[in-house]
Design a protein around this motif. Structure first.
Motif, PDB file in Angstrom:
ATOM      1  N   MET A 177       0.847  -1.197   0.000  1.00 20.04           N
ATOM      2  CA  MET A 177       0.000   0.000   0.000  1.00 20.04           C
ATOM      3  C   MET A 177       0.882   1.246   0.000  1.00 20.04           C
ATOM      4  N   SER A 178       0.470   2.194  -0.774  1.00 19.56           N
ATOM      5  CA  SER A 178       1.271   3.415  -0.854  1.00 19.56           C
ATOM      6  C   SER A 178       1.128   4.232   0.419  1.00 19.56           C
ATOM      7  N   LEU A 179       2.257   4.801   0.823  1.00 16.26           N
ATOM      8  CA  LEU A 179       2.260   5.630   2.026  1.00 16.26           C
ATOM      9  C   LEU A 179       1.554   6.952   1.809  1.00 16.26           C
ATOM     10  N   SER A 180       1.416   7.312   0.529  1.00 15.29           N
ATOM     11  CA  SER A 180       0.964   8.670   0.226  1.00 15.29           C
ATOM     12  C   SER A 180      -0.365   9.008   0.868  1.00 15.29           C
ATOM     13  N   ASN A 181      -1.195   7.992   1.078  1.00 15.56           N
ATOM     14  CA  ASN A 181      -2.519   8.270   1.626  1.00 15.56           C
ATOM     15  C   ASN A 181      -2.549   8.215   3.149  1.00 15.56           C
ATOM     16  N   ILE A 182      -1.425   7.831   3.746  1.00 11.37           N
ATOM     17  CA  ILE A 182      -1.406   7.690   5.199  1.00 11.37           C
ATOM     18  C   ILE A 182      -0.792   8.933   5.818  1.00 11.37           C
TER      19      ILE A 182
ATOM     20  N   LYS B 165      10.895  13.070  -0.454  1.00 14.23           N
ATOM     21  CA  LYS B 165      11.243  12.387  -1.701  1.00 14.23           C
ATOM     22  C   LYS B 165      11.383  10.873  -1.482  1.00 14.23           C
ATOM     23  N   LEU B 166      12.012  10.499  -0.361  1.00 14.00           N
ATOM     24  CA  LEU B 166      12.309   9.072  -0.115  1.00 14.00           C
ATOM     25  C   LEU B 166      11.221   8.361   0.679  1.00 14.00           C
ATOM     26  N   ARG B 167      10.194   9.085   1.067  1.00 15.03           N
ATOM     27  CA  ARG B 167       9.232   8.602   2.051  1.00 15.03           C
ATOM     28  C   ARG B 167       8.689   7.207   1.762  1.00 15.03           C
ATOM     29  N   ASP B 168       8.328   6.959   0.509  1.00 15.78           N
ATOM     30  CA  ASP B 168       7.721   5.664   0.177  1.00 15.78           C
ATOM     31  C   ASP B 168       8.690   4.502   0.339  1.00 15.78           C
ATOM     32  N   ARG B 169       9.987   4.812   0.340  1.00 16.25           N
ATOM     33  CA  ARG B 169      10.974   3.730   0.417  1.00 16.25           C
ATOM     34  C   ARG B 169      11.509   3.522   1.836  1.00 16.25           C
ATOM     35  N   LEU B 170      11.066   4.341   2.773  1.00 16.59           N
ATOM     36  CA  LEU B 170      11.556   4.218   4.145  1.00 16.59           C
ATOM     37  C   LEU B 170      10.613   3.341   4.962  1.00 16.59           C
TER      38      LEU B 170
END
Lengths: 186, 164
Positions: free
Chosen positions: B1-6, B157-162
């Protein structure tokens, strides 16, 4: 005026800082948290289609006004409310810093470490540039800083904020006692 | 799940559902009350020496009680204030409701917390004191602030990969 010009003890400063929480809530349902401004500045200046920075930062511009106020408050305090005698630091700390050739001169930041030419030294780069980067990266990764987690989050009894606050302290203890001595020797 | 929505942020209300209609109509100068609150806070940061590099070093070396007293009594004052606001159902000065959103735990509070702790001990400043130090005339701290903004941007920028 004497009270204004001497350094304030913890039992005066702490409750005043705590009162910032209800002040902001009563002024407009605003939640205390200063590192959010770093995110707003990114959202305003360099969003770069990154989802984390794609939001309406203007709705939270109150916080940028708050940060600007801190700059002005800092200026007012040192210009008009400065005390006649500099405060002191713990003797153990003074002794330790002397080992690295740093003498305490009564200022709030060690002038030997924080100055423009020092940016060209490895020590200065680590303290100011790497240190600043960690403050920005770490606070957003944690979702808040000392004000957002330790003051506001704990005031609202949010246990994740307690976890964050403990980790802030743990990181600080590790850096100050185990790593910083090597950096100061550089 | 993508972090973008959290929403992992304890400080930023970035979801469009929390639109405050009253603030939309408010003129820009109504923000000046927050400028005044910031001035109040900035003066406290300097006068209590909370933004002093030395006070932070003393705290992390257990050489002084000062910072523990400041943060501890600030938290106690904050807890009592929030409790009173919740119990009385107090509204803002403009009659809007005061709301609290519960936030959830994620590993960022651990990893990010430790990284921020490193930065705090190096710079002797958390974000609020950075602004206060600049106001107090330590112009080089502007570099530290820009670096902190860059750090925030790189996190975004790196948020989804952390790990979160």
């Amino acid at each position: 005026m004497n009270i204004l010009s001497t350094p304030w003890p913890w039992y005066v400063a702490g409750p005043l800082i705590g009162l910032t929480v209800p002040l902001l809530l009563l002024l407009g349902n605003r939640h205390f948290g200063i590192s959010a401004n770093l995110r707003h500045i990114c959202a305003a200046c360099l969003p770069g289609k990154i989802p984390f920075f794609s939001y309406d930062w203007k709705k939270e511009s109150w916080n940028l006004f708050f940060a600007a106020g801190i700059v002005i408050g800092g200026f007012i305090a040192v210009t008009f409310l400065a005390g006649p005698t500099p405060s002191t630091i713990a003797p153990q700390l003074e002794t330790e810093l002397q080992r690295y050739g740093l003498s305490y001169q009564g200022s709030l930041l060690p002038a030997d470490l924080f100055n423009w030419p020092a940016l060209l030294t490895i020590r200065g780069l680590i303290l100011m540039v790497a240190g600043g980067f960690l403050v920005g990266f770490g606070t957003r990764y944690a979702g808040g800083c000392t004000s957002g987690h330790a003051i506001m989050g704990l005031s609202n009894l949010q246990w994740p904020s307690l976890v964050a606050t403990c980790c802030f302290m743990a990181g600080g203890f590790i850096m100050a006692n185990l790593i910083l001595p090597f950096i100061l020797q550089l | 799940m993508s972090l973008s929505n959290i929403d992992t942020d304890f400080e930023v209300v970035s979801t469009p559902t929390t639109t405050n209609p009253a603030t939309k109509k408010a003129p820009w100068w109504s923000q000046l009350q927050f400028l005044a609150a910031g001035i109040f806070f900035g003066i406290i940061l300097i006068k209590s020496e909370v933004m002093s590099w030395y006070r932070i070093q003393e705290m992390f070396r257990l050489q002084s009680f000062h910072m523990y007293g400041v943060i501890g009594s600030a938290v106690v004052t904050g807890i009592i204030s929030v409790l009173i606001i919740k119990k009385t159902g107090a509204k803002t000065l403009y009659g809007e409701p005061i709301t609290f959103q519960p936030k959830s735990f994620n590993k960022g509070q651990i990893f990010g917390g430790l990284l921020f702790g490193f930065g705090w001990a190096l710079t002797g400043a958390c974000p609020g004191p950075l602004f206060a130090q600049i106001g107090a005339g330590f112009s080089v701290v502007i570099v530290t602030l820009f670096s902190a903004i860059l750090g925030t941007w790189v996190y975004g920028k790196l948020r989804d990969r952390l790990p979160h």
